[in-house]
Design an enzyme around this catalytic site. Structure first.
Site, PDB file in Angstrom:
ATOM      1  N   TYR A 249       4.633 -11.364  -4.934  1.00 54.81           N
ATOM      2  CA  TYR A 249       3.763 -12.695  -4.837  1.00 54.81           C
ATOM      3  C   TYR A 249       2.228 -12.220  -5.769  1.00 54.81           C
ATOM      4  O   TYR A 249       1.964 -13.007  -6.418  1.00 54.81           O
ATOM      5  CB  TYR A 249       3.379 -13.106  -3.268  1.00 54.81           C
ATOM      6  CG  TYR A 249       2.176 -13.857  -3.349  1.00 54.81           C
ATOM      7  CD1 TYR A 249       1.969 -15.262  -4.058  1.00 54.81           C
ATOM      8  CD2 TYR A 249       0.848 -13.350  -2.996  1.00 54.81           C
ATOM      9  CE1 TYR A 249       0.942 -15.947  -3.952  1.00 54.81           C
ATOM     10  CE2 TYR A 249      -0.177 -13.967  -3.293  1.00 54.81           C
ATOM     11  CZ  TYR A 249      -0.249 -15.345  -3.698  1.00 54.81           C
ATOM     12  OH  TYR A 249      -1.539 -15.834  -3.886  1.00 54.81           O
TER      13      TYR A 249
ATOM     14  N   GLU B 156      -6.460 -11.517  -3.383  1.00 56.39           N
ATOM     15  CA  GLU B 156      -5.286 -11.747  -3.041  1.00 56.39           C
ATOM     16  C   GLU B 156      -4.743 -10.791  -2.001  1.00 56.39           C
ATOM     17  O   GLU B 156      -4.005 -10.931  -1.291  1.00 56.39           O
ATOM     18  CB  GLU B 156      -4.308 -11.537  -4.495  1.00 56.39           C
ATOM     19  CG  GLU B 156      -4.438 -12.668  -5.308  1.00 56.39           C
ATOM     20  CD  GLU B 156      -4.360 -14.169  -4.828  1.00 56.39           C
ATOM     21  OE1 GLU B 156      -3.303 -14.156  -3.830  1.00 56.39           O
ATOM     22  OE2 GLU B 156      -4.511 -15.130  -5.320  1.00 56.39           O
TER      23      GLU B 156
ATOM     24  N   ASP C 290       4.237 -18.599  -2.535  1.00 53.53           N
ATOM     25  CA  ASP C 290       3.538 -17.789  -1.432  1.00 53.53           C
ATOM     26  C   ASP C 290       4.264 -18.797  -0.304  1.00 53.53           C
ATOM     27  O   ASP C 290       4.904 -19.660  -0.144  1.00 53.53           O
ATOM     28  CB  ASP C 290       2.042 -17.828  -1.318  1.00 53.53           C
ATOM     29  CG  ASP C 290       1.512 -19.216  -1.110  1.00 53.53           C
ATOM     30  OD1 ASP C 290       2.327 -20.162  -1.653  1.00 53.53           O
ATOM     31  OD2 ASP C 290       0.348 -19.260  -0.658  1.00 53.53           O
TER      32      ASP C 290
END
Length: 342
Positions: free
Chosen positions: A124, A41, A142
């Site tokens: 996020y 991520e 996102d």
DNA sequence: AAATCGGGGAT
DNA sequence: ATCCCAGATTT
């Protein structure tokens, strides 16, 4: 939004990614490794899947666990991150690994709120990890989701002006399989509801999509007017010693490309500064490098010379063959290539 | 709220 | 050439 239809689509069309546990495996009880999900991520922040893959494989090969990464020197992390961009991510990555080991016994927090206290983990990323690893029922929003939702609701304003409303709408749709749903929506945005094309005939949420009903979904999201990119100009000085080694140094601790490796150069200004060679030598102009940053365009004049090694300090000399293992951002790799190295 | 912070893949 | 990507942090 019909989360059931989204999940059914995902069960058939999920992308196969190195950091992902497939929906079939998840259904069989396999749980994702939070370390690998977190690492992916962070790498994926403002960065495409295609660009991330080889970095992810390299990092997990070098540092298979958060303990390994926390124990690694920051310099080696920056070196491996070189070329991926947004280098604050690499510094935060290392700080986060240290924090997880030091403050959490090497176990990642299991809630989005807990995760968001970690360095480099924002709204996020904390939501994504919590959903994917722990099936926390939280909206994961996102850039893909911004676009999908802007189209689904025919959002009449730029996304930034309606972020809270989009998040609330998405939150109301999150099903039990929160992790699969988050990844499904991102896959949907990446493969069906793409920036320039929308393959609505294949979309599991075509029914209900207001922009599609109205005709052309690609008019959304409404884009804010963008500022033009200013130009900055400067010089870069590639120095060789008598044996052909190259002079390198570290950039400052803060700011653009902080703590990364560079060759000496001038300031970067709107008007090209006068050349000011850092040592006496047979300076020759080798060409120009143009590099596009997010908020400006850089034009560098490239000079090279052979100079006496003892006239310099603060940096170090490297054999050309060893340049590949330096923490050189892409900009300075282009500079060295223009000077005839690499 | 706006600015800062990289690089590359797709078009 | 432009767009934009599994955004976070600082100002």
């Amino acid at each position: 939004m019909d989360a059931t239809a989204v999940l059914a689509w995902y069960d058939r069309h999920a992308r196969d990614l190195p950091w992902r546990v497939s929906p079939a495996d998840r259904a069989a009880g396999v749980r994702p490794d939070p370390y690998r999900v977190w690492l992916s991520e962070v790498m994926l922040q403002q960065t495409t899947v295609a660009a991330v893959k080889k970095f992810f494989l390299r990092f997990t090969s070098l540092w298979p666990t958060v303990f390994d990464l926390a124990a690694a020197p920051l310099d080696s992390v920056l070196k491996e991150w070189a070329g991926l961009g947004y280098y604050a991510r690499a510094r935060n990555l290392h700080a986060c690994a240290e924090a997880v080991v030091r403050d959490h016994g090497g176990v990642f927090p299991q809630t989005s709120a807990g995760l968001q206290t970690l360095p480099g983990v924002g709204a996020y990323t904390s939501a994504a990890i919590a959903a994917i690893c722990f099936d926390e029922k939280i909206a994961v929003l996102d850039g893909n989701l911004d676009r999908v939702l802007a189209r689904y609701y025919a959002l009449p304003v730029p996304v930034r002006e309606a972020k809270d409303e989009l998040r609330a709408a998405l939150q109301a749709s999150v099903p039990q399989r929160a992790g699969d749903f988050a990844q499904a929506m991102m896959d949907l945005g990446a493969t069906i509801c793409a920036p320039r094309t929308a393959l609505c005939m294949l979309c599991p949420i075509q029914r209900g999509c207001i922009a599609t009903e109205a005709g052309d979904p690609t008019v959304y999201p409404i884009k804010p007017t963008k500022a033009e990119r200013p130009v900055r100009k400067g010089h870069a000085y590639v120095m060789l010693d008598a044996s052909g080694d190259v002079y390198l140094q570290s950039r400052p601790d803060k700011g653009l490309l902080a703590k990364m490796t560079e060759v000496p150069g001038s300031d970067w200004a709107a008007d090209l500064p006068d050349a000011n060679y850092p040592a006496q030598g047979d300076w020759r102009h080798r060409g120009q490098v143009v590099h596009i940053f997010t908020h400006f365009r850089l034009e560098l004049e490239i000079w090279s010379a052979t100079v006496p090694a003892e006239t310099l300090d603060g940096g170090w000399w490297t054999e050309p063959a060893a340049l590949k293992s330096e923490a050189l951002p892409t900009l300075f790799r282009k500079v060295l290539a223009t000077a005839g190295l690499e």
